[in-house]
Design a protein around this motif. Structure first.
Motif, mmCIF file in Angstrom:
data_model
loop_
_atom_site.group_PDB
_atom_site.id
_atom_site.type_symbol
_atom_site.label_atom_id
_atom_site.label_comp_id
_atom_site.label_asym_id
_atom_site.label_seq_id
_atom_site.Cartn_x
_atom_site.Cartn_y
_atom_site.Cartn_z
ATOM 1 N N LEU A 342 70.299 58.478 -1.271
ATOM 2 C CA LEU A 342 69.911 57.451 -2.250
ATOM 3 C C LEU A 342 68.499 57.718 -2.750
ATOM 4 N N SER A 343 67.609 58.062 -1.829
ATOM 5 C CA SER A 343 66.235 58.356 -2.225
ATOM 6 C C SER A 343 66.220 59.492 -3.241
ATOM 7 N N MET A 344 67.061 60.511 -3.003
ATOM 8 C CA MET A 344 67.098 61.651 -3.920
ATOM 9 C C MET A 344 67.579 61.209 -5.297
ATOM 10 N N ARG A 345 68.636 60.395 -5.328
ATOM 11 C CA ARG A 345 69.141 59.920 -6.619
ATOM 12 C C ARG A 345 68.080 59.073 -7.325
ATOM 13 N N TYR A 346 67.414 58.213 -6.595
ATOM 14 C CA TYR A 346 66.401 57.364 -7.221
ATOM 15 C C TYR A 346 65.216 58.196 -7.703
ATOM 16 N N LEU A 347 64.764 59.127 -6.846
ATOM 17 C CA LEU A 347 63.606 59.940 -7.240
ATOM 18 C C LEU A 347 63.920 60.817 -8.448
ATOM 19 N N SER A 348 65.201 61.218 -8.559
ATOM 20 C CA SER A 348 65.568 62.083 -9.683
ATOM 21 C C SER A 348 65.748 61.277 -10.958
ATOM 22 N N GLY A 349 65.834 59.946 -10.827
ATOM 23 C CA GLY A 349 66.044 59.109 -11.997
ATOM 24 C C GLY A 349 67.491 59.083 -12.463
ATOM 25 N N HIS A 350 68.432 59.534 -11.600
ATOM 26 C CA HIS A 350 69.842 59.530 -11.994
ATOM 27 C C HIS A 350 70.556 58.312 -11.477
ATOM 28 N N LEU A 372 60.566 57.533 -12.523
ATOM 29 C CA LEU A 372 59.666 56.663 -11.769
ATOM 30 C C LEU A 372 58.228 57.157 -11.900
ATOM 31 N N GLU A 373 57.358 56.225 -12.164
ATOM 32 C CA GLU A 373 55.930 56.551 -12.195
ATOM 33 C C GLU A 373 55.281 55.988 -10.937
ATOM 34 N N PRO A 374 54.394 56.719 -10.314
ATOM 35 C CA PRO A 374 53.723 56.167 -9.134
ATOM 36 C C PRO A 374 52.822 54.999 -9.541
ATOM 37 N N PRO A 375 52.577 54.013 -8.688
ATOM 38 C CA PRO A 375 53.107 53.946 -7.319
ATOM 39 C C PRO A 375 54.460 53.255 -7.253
ATOM 40 N N GLN A 376 55.254 53.615 -6.249
ATOM 41 C CA GLN A 376 56.550 52.987 -6.006
ATOM 42 C C GLN A 376 56.768 52.860 -4.511
ATOM 43 N N PHE A 466 57.481 64.382 1.982
ATOM 44 C CA PHE A 466 58.472 65.291 1.389
ATOM 45 C C PHE A 466 57.821 66.601 0.944
ATOM 46 N N ARG A 467 58.506 67.691 1.201
ATOM 47 C CA ARG A 467 58.024 69.024 0.822
ATOM 48 C C ARG A 467 58.030 69.166 -0.697
ATOM 49 N N GLU A 468 57.247 70.113 -1.163
ATOM 50 C CA GLU A 468 57.272 70.387 -2.603
ATOM 51 C C GLU A 468 58.623 70.949 -3.037
ATOM 52 N N GLU A 469 59.296 71.648 -2.124
ATOM 53 C CA GLU A 469 60.620 72.185 -2.472
ATOM 54 C C GLU A 469 61.621 71.050 -2.698
ATOM 55 N N VAL A 470 61.332 69.839 -2.166
ATOM 56 C CA VAL A 470 62.182 68.677 -2.422
ATOM 57 C C VAL A 470 61.741 67.993 -3.719
ATOM 58 N N LEU A 471 60.449 67.746 -3.840
ATOM 59 C CA LEU A 471 59.952 66.913 -4.938
ATOM 60 C C LEU A 471 59.922 67.650 -6.269
ATOM 61 N N SER A 472 59.524 68.901 -6.249
ATOM 62 C CA SER A 472 59.351 69.618 -7.515
ATOM 63 C C SER A 472 60.644 69.690 -8.328
ATOM 64 N N PRO A 473 61.792 70.065 -7.717
ATOM 65 C CA PRO A 473 63.032 70.056 -8.519
ATOM 66 C C PRO A 473 63.376 68.674 -9.062
ATOM 67 N N LEU A 474 63.018 67.622 -8.331
ATOM 68 C CA LEU A 474 63.335 66.267 -8.779
ATOM 69 C C LEU A 474 62.415 65.837 -9.918
ATOM 70 N N GLY A 475 61.399 66.642 -10.204
ATOM 71 C CA GLY A 475 60.469 66.299 -11.275
ATOM 72 C C GLY A 475 59.385 65.339 -10.827
ATOM 73 N N VAL A 476 59.148 65.265 -9.532
ATOM 74 C CA VAL A 476 58.108 64.371 -9.027
ATOM 75 C C VAL A 476 56.860 65.198 -8.760
ATOM 76 N N ASP A 477 55.738 64.842 -9.391
ATOM 77 C CA ASP A 477 54.549 65.655 -9.166
ATOM 78 C C ASP A 477 53.428 64.884 -8.467
ATOM 79 N N CYS A 478 53.812 63.850 -7.703
ATOM 80 C CA CYS A 478 52.839 63.210 -6.821
ATOM 81 C C CYS A 478 53.421 63.258 -5.408
ATOM 82 N N ASP A 479 52.808 62.561 -4.469
ATOM 83 C CA ASP A 479 53.297 62.626 -3.087
ATOM 84 C C ASP A 479 54.300 61.520 -2.797
#
Lengths: 520, 626
Positions: A342-350, A372-376, A466-479
């Motif tokens: 669920l976190s992945m779907r939400y972070l990806s915006g799908h 999603l824009e930080p903070p969340q 979360f690792r950058e290998e998780v966040l970067s593909p999802l398009g998230v560029d914060c922590d």
């Protein structure tokens, strides 16, 4: 003097010269014994009656005892059969005699042991003899049995009675018998005249509206007596705990996520940077589906980025895994092994539901979710599925508490602070952070806390950034920092349950659910 | 999580810390993330740890980590290696297992537990990085038992070994042609070769470990215990992986080695070969093994891995020198280190922590400011991104020494609409006296359908001429989601409705006090092509009254109360449903939409569940109350 009807009747039925049993008084007063007893005590309290109590033994025949009264004792039957077989002349075969006696089952053992005890004859090496002088017809136990049945207890031999009790033919209970006798005050009251006051049991609408209630006396109740059981509904204890967790997290600024239990491995594992040949991805750990077996659509651009993260890594110094990565595997459907999907779907915006949930154009099902824009802060307390062995602490399905915080420049100290705050709400303090390894977070920590009751140090969760290998593909560029733990584990810590199967699932014990104390 | 058995005496010997007692060692190990789980039968520590540091799968690796932890070692260590004398020639190897690597280790003393440690490391690496030998498998051989093929060019003689085996060993190198003796003395390098190739599984033959008889690979797979365990890995191969020396076949990777080259405690020189499906993986497994053997006093000698021009895989025509102890370098900015750890650090501190983690760090200035180029030794297979270095620095610094802070980030919390509705409905049910339940979503067809008086969908072919669609109007009777290779026959599908769960609870609680009025709001699922996942999931509301006076009227009274509480218009037109008594069942219609079913449960269904009193029940979709 006005007294309630029952008291008047008891006073009139009691005798100043001899103590009478309450049961007799009740019968004379035409009252139920408990009503008469209550009235007697009330009169006793006012000094009009003397109430005395003495213990008396009550004899009741058991079912077996009653049966022998109508038939005969098994040893008597046996004696009869041995005599018929000529055992008074010399030993005869046991089997033959028992067959002839008509005894069977447990009655044989009963007959044999009492036969020997009473000296009807001798038993040994499969043979039986009969003492021609024995007199089973004058058996004192049979006589006592009949005496009890005929209510002639005084005629029974006390030793025989004791033996009957040992044989389970007689129940002996000690009862308290109450007797009453009129006191001098009682006699004086009766002479002065006692009238029955009008009493009512139930307050009725008629009494209220007519004003009659002012002239009546209300029957006094035995307010100490137990009332009948009433069943009441309760929210399931695990739901209560889940709701408490939800309330706590909402209070800390977290919003609740929602999404599919059946999902593609892509969302469950690949987005989480779990290598496709990771041992935990086999069906021994997760439930793969037979039908349906494949997701209809995955967002192409995200798919490409995730593939690239696995194969080449993220960033100039990222390596990725030296493992195969196949889209077919990613499309396979599983029961989710964690709610991080669920976190992945939400972070990806799908979006999470509906036919277009996989395409990148569709935006979001929940209008609040999109890019999603930080903070969340988000959370869920939902079911996950693991192909594990069922035992007192492991279920195939359990609830996972999952939470994450998205912000610029989060540190492990923020992670520690957030979780310290959360666990303190449940009385779990002195949190320790043991460095750990997860494929999807770095740094990662196992969380240990001190049990509020036992003081033991127990594992309470798993967490990390979360690792950058998780966040970067999802398009998230914060922590994004995240943590998870099992709700059942929290429940067991809070309530001290030892077997989770008593609570969760169709083997649950309704009595336990009904009687577990409410925590507040 | 991996478990490794470690002899505490060995640990004291290898760390040079004789004075540490067992408890001190356990505590030091815990600080490294290695948890003492118990003693083995041989009085060794059983240590459990997270599966990232695969270099710690042997006592030698654990000792190395401890030495860094104690500060006895600092920075990157790379053992010396000697020039290659041996070559692994690769030709005609199976495309399904194209890669090979190896090393020679000389001068070992494998007595006193060293051999056991090596075998444990080999097995643990197989289980983890080697993915049960599928991705990488290690074979260790006594070098003195190998007879290399002479690689020096000869006149008119092929330098290809006889792959059918059985070559007379005396021909190859013991009596070399006279004219080459001088050259050999001058240039011994790479003079001996073994060959990684393939073999016909029914023709090639050798004596495998733990056997006295010569067997073909297929015989090994059929009749040898190890072959039965790992034969599946080559089941699809026409020709199986095979390694030859001048004498013949001596290893059948990844299944089993030959007995001829078996390693014993008195073996001093070893030949190590690894085959697999990924060169990086086997090269790094090889490095981990070599680091462990070097710590035991062995001298590492490189080997040439010579891929033939037409060999399958990405290294065709190339020659690699292995083991490759080359270090990798990753750059991480000072800002990133500081922001992730939440503390300010001096460059010297960062360099110090890196060295204590067995890394080397060098301060550099980049466009983005101060950064560190960090050198990583080859056994650190877990470091695949600069972030992993930040973690190492945090561990060296001690994460628990950091003060927690509550993030200064403001957000607004809230519940999801669905869960708010679910809670409201649950409160209403509890208020009506229902005991709220929580059952498993997984069940089986017998419980979900048959014991409820329903025939599983698809169980019977529709009668000819009956081409009607499956009857969707029956609550519960829809196509279920099914689980692949179910672990237990009790859990083979996701439930399509919740009433079966309630009846199971009633069945398991007949010894408990009545009335038993039960309710559950939970997940139910069915196949649905129109969904992204092919599954329609919904929350369902089920209630059942089990009591001597349970009746349609009783249960409908409660349903009416629910409908009223949520402002819904309720109608209950008569329906037929096999779970309920004919004439005492109705559809639940809320605001004009059919959303469920209500009725008195059929006596046959009650008897299926060993119930001896009437049950009246309802079930409908939660979203109908929205």
């Amino acid at each position: 003097m006005k007294r309630p009807q029952a008291q008047v009747a008891v006073l009139q039925a009691a005798d100043p010269d001899e103590s009478r049993r309450i049961d007799d008084v009740a019968e004379a007063a035409k009252l139920k014994p408990e009503t008469a007893t209550r009235a007697a005590f009330e009169l006793g309290d006012d000094g009009l009656l003397a109430v005395t109590e003495e213990p008396v033994e009550q004899y009741t025949l058991t079912d077996e005892g009653t049966q022998y009264v109508f038939e005969s004792l098994p040893e008597q039957d046996l004696y009869e059969a041995t005599i018929d077989a000529g055992a008074d002349e010399g030993p005869v075969g046991m089997g033959q005699v028992i067959g002839a006696s008509g005894l069977d089952g447990g009655a044989v053992d009963i007959a044999l042991s009492n036969y020997a005890r009473k000296g009807y004859g001798e038993i040994g090496s499969g043979e039986i003899t009969a003492d021609p002088d024995a007199k089973p017809g004058q058996d004192p136990e049979m006589y006592a049995l009949e005496a009890v049945a005929d209510d002639r207890i005084d005629e029974a031999d006390p030793d025989a009675l004791a033996q009957l009790e040992r044989r389970g033919l007689l129940d002996v209970r000690e009862e308290t018998v109450r007797s009453v006798q009129l006191t001098e005050d009682g006699v004086a009251a009766l002479e002065a005249g006692v009238e029955a006051a009008e009493t009512v049991d139930q307050l009725t609408a008629e009494l209220l509206t007519s004003g009659e209630w002012e002239d009546v006396e209300f029957t006094e109740y035995n307010v100490e007596a137990d009332a009948e059981d009433v069943s009441h509904g309760t929210e399931h204890i695990l739901r209560q705990t889940a709701n408490r967790v939800k309330d706590t997290l909402v209070g800390m600024g977290f919003r609740e996520m929602e999404g599919p239990h059946v999902d593609a491995q892509f969302w469950i594992n690949d987005c989480l940077f779990m290598p496709q040949d990771h041992p935990a991805r086999t069906h021994w750990d997760q439930f793969a589906l037979e039908q349906p077996d494949e997701i209809t659509a995955l967002p192409e651009d995200l798919l490409d980025r995730v593939r690239s993260a696995h194969r080449e890594g993220v960033g100039p110094d990222g390596e990725g895994y030296h493992s195969p990565w196949e889209e077919d595997v990613a499309r396979g459907l599983d029961l989710r092994g964690h709610t991080t999907s669920l976190s992945m779907r939400y972070l990806s915006g799908h979006r999470t539901h509906g036919p277009e949930a996989g395409s990148s154009e569709s935006g979001s099902a929940d209008p609040a979710i999109g890019e999603l824009e930080p903070p969340q802060r988000f959370f869920s307390v939902e079911k996950v599925y693991r192909n594990d062995t069922l035992d007192p602490t492991h279920l195939l399905e359990f609830f996972q508490i999952e939470g994450w915080v998205m912000a610029e420049a989060l540190s492990v100290r923020d992670l520690m602070g957030t979780f310290t705050e959360f666990y303190e709400q449940f009385g779990i303090t002195d949190l320790e952070f043991k460095p750990h390894y997860n494929p999807y977070t770095e740094p990662s920590f196992e969380l240990f806390g001190t049990h509020p009751e036992t003081g033991a140090v127990v594992e309470v969760g798993n967490s990390g950034i979360f690792r950058e290998e998780v966040l970067s593909p999802l398009g998230v560029d914060c922590d994004v920092m995240a943590w998870g733990l099992s709700l059942e584990r929290l429940l067991m810590l809070m309530y001290g349950f030892e077997d989770i199967r008593d609570v969760h699932g169709t083997l649950c014990d309704l009595e336990l659910l009904r009687t577990t104390e409410v925590l507040h | 999580m991996p478990v490794v058995d470690v002899d505490p005496d060995e640990l004291r010997y290898l760390t040079g810390r004789d004075g540490k007692d067992d408890d001190e060692l356990k505590s030091d190990l815990f600080d490294l993330g290695l948890e003492f789980e118990g003693w083995t039968e041989d009085d060794e520590f059983q240590l459990e740890f997270a599966p990232d540091r695969l270099d710690r799968l042997s006592v030698e690796g654990v000792a190395r980590s401890l030495r860094y932890h104690y500060g006895d070692d600092r920075g990157v260590y790379v053992p010396n290696t000697n020039s290659p004398e041996w070559t692994i020639r690769v030709e005609d190897q199976p495309a399904g297992r194209p890669y090979v690597t190896g090393a020679v280790v000389r001068g070992l003393d494998l007595s006193d537990g060293a051999l056991e440690s090596l075998i444990q490391l080999q097995e643990k690496l197989h289980a983890t990085m080697g993915r049960k030998r599928a991705k990488g498998a290690i074979g260790v051989h006594d070098l003195t038992m190998l007879k290399g093929t002479d690689l020096r060019p000869t006149d008119g003689e092929s330098d290809t070994p006889d792959l059918t085996g059985g070559q007379d060993p005396t021909e190859a190198s013991e009596e070399p042609p006279d004219e080459l003796v001088g050259d050999a003395a001058v240039e011994p390098v790479g003079a001996n070769a073994i060959t990684y190739a393939s073999a016909d599984p029914d023709e090639a033959a050798f004596v495998p470990l733990e056997s006295d008889a010569e067997m073909t690979p297929n015989e090994v797979i059929r009749n040898h215990a190890t072959g039965q365990a790992y034969g599946d890995l080559v089941a699809d191969f026409d020709r199986v992986p095979a390694i030859y020396d001048a004498i013949g076949l001596f290893s059948f990777p990844p299944v089993i080695n030959g007995r001829r080259t078996e390693v014993a405690e008195d073996s001093r020189d070893l030949f190590i070969e690894l085959t697999g499906t990924d060169q990086w993986t086997i090269d790094h497994m090889c490095s981990i093994v070599c680091y462990a053997l070097e710590a035991r006093g062995g001298t590492i000698e490189r080997v040439n891995v010579e891929y033939a021009d037409d060999a399958p895989g990405e290294y065709a025509g190339k020659t690699l020198e292995r083991p490759d102890f080359g270090t990798r370098t990753k750059t991480v900015s000072k800002d990133r280190i500081e922001s992730l750890l939440g503390v300010d650090l001096e460059p010297e501190e960062i360099i110090d922590y890196a060295e204590r983690a067995g890394l080397d760090a060098k301060r550099v200035v980049t466009d983005g400011g101060v950064a560190f180029e960090v050198e990583i030794p080859p056994y650190r297979v877990d470091v695949i991104h600069p972030l992993d270095i930040v973690d190492d620095i945090g561990r060296a610094l001690g994460f628990n020494s950091l003060e927690p802070t509550y993030p200064d980030v403001s957000t607004v919390g809230g519940r999801h609409d669905r869960s708010v509705l679910e809670d409201a409905a649950r409160d209403t049910l509890v208020g009506l006296g229902f005991e709220d339940l929580l059952n498993f979503h997984m069940t089986n067809e017998a419980e979900n359908f048959e014991r409820m008086g329903l025939s599983p969908p698809g169980a019977t072919e529709p009668a000819s001429g009956d081409n009607s669609e499956p009857d969707d109007s029956l609550v519960g009777l829809v196509e279920p989601v099914t689980i692949q290779e179910p672990y237990s026959e009790d859990y083979t599908i996701l439930r399509t409705w919740a009433l079966p769960s309630l009846l199971m609870v009633l069945e398991n609680n007949t010894h408990r006090r009545y009335p038993q009025d039960l309710a559950e709001i939970g997940l139910a699922a069915r196949l649905d092509d129109s969904e992204n996942t092919g599954v329609a999931e919904h929350r369902t509301v089920a209630g059942a009254l089990a009591r001597t006076d349970a009746s349609y009227e009783n249960v409908k009274a409660r349903l009416q109360a629910i409908a009223e509480a949520f402002g819904k218009d309720l109608e209950t037109p008569a329906t037929a449903h096999p779970t309920f008594i004919d004439g005492r069942a109705a559809d639940i219609v809320l605001d004009g939409e059919t959303v469920g079913v209500i009725g008195e449960v059929h006596p046959a269904v009650l008897l299926n569940h060993d119930l001896e009193l009437p049950v009246a029940a309802f079930e409908f979709r939660l979203d109908a109350l929205a």
